[in-house]
Design an enzyme around this catalytic site. Structure first.
Site, PDB file in Angstrom:
ATOM      1  N   HIS A  39       0.843  -1.188   0.000  1.00 51.57           N
ATOM      2  CA  HIS A  39       0.000   0.000   0.000  1.00 51.57           C
ATOM      3  C   HIS A  39       0.886   1.249   0.000  1.00 51.57           C
ATOM      4  O   HIS A  39       2.083   1.169   0.245  1.00 51.57           O
ATOM      5  CB  HIS A  39      -0.839   0.069   1.286  1.00 51.57           C
ATOM      6  CG  HIS A  39      -1.736  -1.080   1.523  1.00 51.57           C
ATOM      7  ND1 HIS A  39      -3.060  -1.051   1.201  1.00 51.57           N
ATOM      8  CD2 HIS A  39      -1.507  -2.289   2.103  1.00 51.57           C
ATOM      9  CE1 HIS A  39      -3.629  -2.192   1.563  1.00 51.57           C
ATOM     10  NE2 HIS A  39      -2.707  -2.963   2.109  1.00 51.57           N
ATOM     11  N   GLU A 121       2.328  -0.876   4.471  1.00 48.59           N
ATOM     12  CA  GLU A 121       2.126   0.501   4.013  1.00 48.59           C
ATOM     13  C   GLU A 121       3.475   1.176   3.834  1.00 48.59           C
ATOM     14  O   GLU A 121       4.315   1.146   4.739  1.00 48.59           O
ATOM     15  CB  GLU A 121       1.329   1.303   5.042  1.00 48.59           C
ATOM     16  CG  GLU A 121      -0.112   0.897   5.181  1.00 48.59           C
ATOM     17  CD  GLU A 121      -1.043   1.555   4.174  1.00 48.59           C
ATOM     18  OE1 GLU A 121      -0.558   2.271   3.268  1.00 48.59           O
ATOM     19  OE2 GLU A 121      -2.252   1.352   4.307  1.00 48.59           O
ATOM     20  N   HIS A 160      -2.370  -2.782  -3.540  1.00 48.95           N
ATOM     21  CA  HIS A 160      -3.761  -2.581  -3.144  1.00 48.95           C
ATOM     22  C   HIS A 160      -4.630  -2.414  -4.393  1.00 48.95           C
ATOM     23  O   HIS A 160      -5.762  -2.888  -4.447  1.00 48.95           O
ATOM     24  CB  HIS A 160      -3.845  -1.357  -2.235  1.00 48.95           C
ATOM     25  CG  HIS A 160      -5.070  -1.312  -1.397  1.00 48.95           C
ATOM     26  ND1 HIS A 160      -5.356  -0.230  -0.604  1.00 48.95           N
ATOM     27  CD2 HIS A 160      -6.093  -2.179  -1.194  1.00 48.95           C
ATOM     28  CE1 HIS A 160      -6.505  -0.432   0.039  1.00 48.95           C
ATOM     29  NE2 HIS A 160      -6.967  -1.610  -0.306  1.00 48.95           N
ATOM     30  N   ASP A 170      -3.256   2.648  -5.086  1.00 53.23           N
ATOM     31  CA  ASP A 170      -1.938   2.486  -4.474  1.00 53.23           C
ATOM     32  C   ASP A 170      -1.399   1.058  -4.645  1.00 53.23           C
ATOM     33  O   ASP A 170      -2.180   0.136  -4.787  1.00 53.23           O
ATOM     34  CB  ASP A 170      -1.974   2.892  -2.991  1.00 53.23           C
ATOM     35  CG  ASP A 170      -2.930   2.070  -2.138  1.00 53.23           C
ATOM     36  OD1 ASP A 170      -4.108   1.922  -2.516  1.00 53.23           O
ATOM     37  OD2 ASP A 170      -2.493   1.573  -1.087  1.00 53.23           O
TER      38      ASP A 170
END
Length: 188
Positions: A39, A121, A160, A170
């Protein structure tokens, strides 16, 4: 502390600072991680640095601090690991548990990706290239995870945008998948 409260070593990446989020729950019985989802996040959008991502994952984002924060104030989300622009990693959810990162999603026809994936992330957005140190740390983490969770196949790496293409973009057009795969190959 009972034996049940002691974290299992493979559930926490030793290179990350632990900051456990309450936005997690148990994976379905018998389900192990099989997919790694990459992400990108920046809070506020397009801005890097600061405590906002960690605050979001701990449900402490101040809605008055930025107009965008008021829009997302009610979200209850998390990821397993966040890697900032300097390569510093923070882990929010043990890998054996379900982080709330994928939302409505499907991978290879299988829905509910949170059930069987690990969410990572990177601090970034759709308009900015990621840093070299982020790629190095991400590759290090992916190799570490593959060594601990044999159900994660070499091709079980997605963005993602791949698992929720109607909703998400993303990690974005500046994420260099070829570079990441090259780094992963160097270590094998």
């Amino acid at each position: 502390m009972s034996a049940a409260d002691v974290p299992v070593a493979k559930d926490w990446w030793p290179l990350a600072r632990p900051s456990e989020s309450s936005n997690q729950d148990a994976r379905p019985a018998g389900v192990q991680p099989e997919l790694i989802v990459v992400h990108a996040i920046s809070l506020p959008p397009g801005e890097f640095g600061g405590p906002h991502v960690e605050a979001l994952f701990h449900n402490r984002l101040d809605p008055a601090a930025h107009p965008y924060f008021a829009e997302i104030h009610g979200l209850r989300v998390s990821a397993h690991v966040f890697i900032d622009r300097e390569g510093r990693a923070v882990q929010f959810v043990p890998f054996a548990r379900r982080a709330w990162h994928a939302g409505v999603s499907a991978w290879r026809g299988r829905e509910r990706c949170n059930d069987f994936s690990i969410g990572i992330e990177l601090e970034g957005d759709d308009d900015t290239p990621f840093t070299a140190v982020q790629y190095r740390e991400l590759a290090t983490l992916v190799r570490w995870l593959r060594g601990r969770y044999p159900a994660i196949a070499p091709d079980a790496l997605a963005g993602h945008c791949d698992i929720a293409p109607e909703r998400k973009t993303d990690p974005g057009p500046y994420f260099d998948w070829t570079h990441l795969y090259a780094l992963l190959e160097q270590a094998t």
